[in-house]
Design an enzyme around this catalytic site. Structure first.
Site: not given
Ligand code: SAH
Length: 361
Positions: A104, A118, A125, A129, A132, A170-171, A199, A223-225, A299, A340
């Site tokens: 996507e 994007c 992935c 997480c 996600c 994905g990473e 990212s 991506s800390l979070h 989201n 996201c």
């Protein structure tokens, strides 16, 4: 029925431009061009990068070669499967690779004229997480550089694009070679390195290589979070493998070497990581000369509740009072699950079903 302002169409009925094929598989192109003058490949790429719809448009390429290419090299590595258009004109596209993996990508259109794409670096992935949606679908494989570029070129054929983020499925640091190879070609498509952002969750082997090897001014987002290891490991199991201190040390090395600030992404989860104490801890953790914080409204993916707008603003203010630059990310395309963390290709289904599946319930 599709919701108001929200449509999904299949390949043959592209909402935006009908009847085109897609961009070139660069590896196959090279094989077929063996024996041709070296500038041929560059000519063909230049056409594709400027949004040509097929070989037939490439008028400075001999007609005989064009027709040979048309039979030997598919103009794209990806097939367009579905498009969804949100009320804010965010466009989400579902592609398939030649071997059937879903991919996507999203085009975000801003009022000031910015066009940001994007893209995905992997189908699915392998990381998990908790907030996600992509981590919940089956991991397919790394995408090739052509498969990454073909996502951007799809949108380039619709309109000019000027920003790109590796924030789809994905990473990226698990697929660093293809990500960097694609990134290096983006200026030809109209996207400078300064407007390209990779990212990462902080996957250290790839991140180290990114820091050491990528001299182009491509931006880095982390991506800390969470402001501490305990909470971060709960939200992002990858933190057990690559803990905060090591990841931040690597970001700091990026800053030292490249003199570019790192964006920190922080998704706001109600009652989980949005307390005032978390903001204080985050402000202690991050050097304001090195980091800028981007707070992301959560989201919906089913697992958490998003922080209220008030809580997000208070969190931002607490960071700013302590000298950190902090902004709140504009949410785009949420009702078509293009925002996201919401990319998780639904299996092939009828168009109407796809739309209702993609719409938060
Ligand atoms: N794997 C990379 C690239 C994906 S970027 C990375 O994690 O950085 C996608 C961004 O959206 C990441 O910052 C991710 O943490 C964030 N995200 C994931 N799920 C989300 C959700 N449900 N709501 C808001 N942001 C989310």
């Amino acid at each position: 029925m599709p919701r108001d302002g929200c449509v999904a169409v299949s390949l043959r009925r592209s909402i935006t431009r009908a009847g085109y094929r897609e961009a070139v598989d660069l590896d196959r192109l090279e094989q077929v061009l063996h024996g041709e003058p070296p500038y041929r490949g560059r000519q063909i790429w230049a056409w594709a990068a400027r949004g040509a719809a097929g070989y037939e448009e490439m008028t400075n390429v001999p007609a005989e070669l064009r027709s040979r290419l048309a039979t030997d090299v598919p103009f794209s590595t990806l097939t367009l499967e579905r498009e969804s258009l949100a009320r804010d004109r965010t466009l989400k596209v579902l592609f398939r690779t030649a071997d059937g993996h879903p991919v996507e990508a999203v085009l975000m259109r801003y009022r000031d004229g910015r066009r940001s794409v994007c893209v995905s670096s992997q189908s699915g992935c392998p990381l998990t997480c908790t907030f996600c949606a992509t981590g919940q679908m089956r991991f397919g494989r790394n995408l090739t550089a052509s498969e990454i570029l073909d996502q951007a070129l799809h949108f380039r054929r619709l309109e000019e694009i000027d920003h790109l983020v590796f924030m789809g499925m994905g990473e990226p640091m698990l697929n660093i070679d293809a990500v960097v190879a694609a990134g290096r070609r983006l200026p030809d498509v109209g996207i400078t390195h300064r407007r390209t952002t990779v990212s990462t969750v902080g996957w250290l082997p790839g991140l180290r290589r990114f820091v050491d090897e990528v001299e182009e001014p491509i931006r880095l987002a982390l991506s800390l979070h969470a402001p501490n290891d305990a909470l971060r490991s709960e939200l992002m199991p990858v933190n057990d493998r690559y803990p905060l201190a090591d990841v931040l040390a690597e970001c700091e090395r990026y800053f030292e070497l490249r003199r570019r600030r790192v964006f920190v992404e922080y998704v706001m989860l109600r009652g989980v990581n949005d307390h005032y104490a978390h903001a204080l801890e985050l402000a202690r953790l991050l050097d304001p000369r090195i980091y800028k914080v981007n707070l992301i409204p959560y989201n919906p993916t089913g697992m958490f509740d998003g922080s209220t707008r008030g809580a997000i603003d208070a969190f931002r203010d607490a960071l700013m009072e302590r000298g950190l630059v902090a902004t709140v990310r504009l949410t785009r395309g949420r009702e078509i699950a293009a925002a996201c963390g919401q990319l998780a290709a639904a299996p092939p289904v009828a168009d109407a079903a796809y739309v209702s599946q993609a719409t938060p319930t």
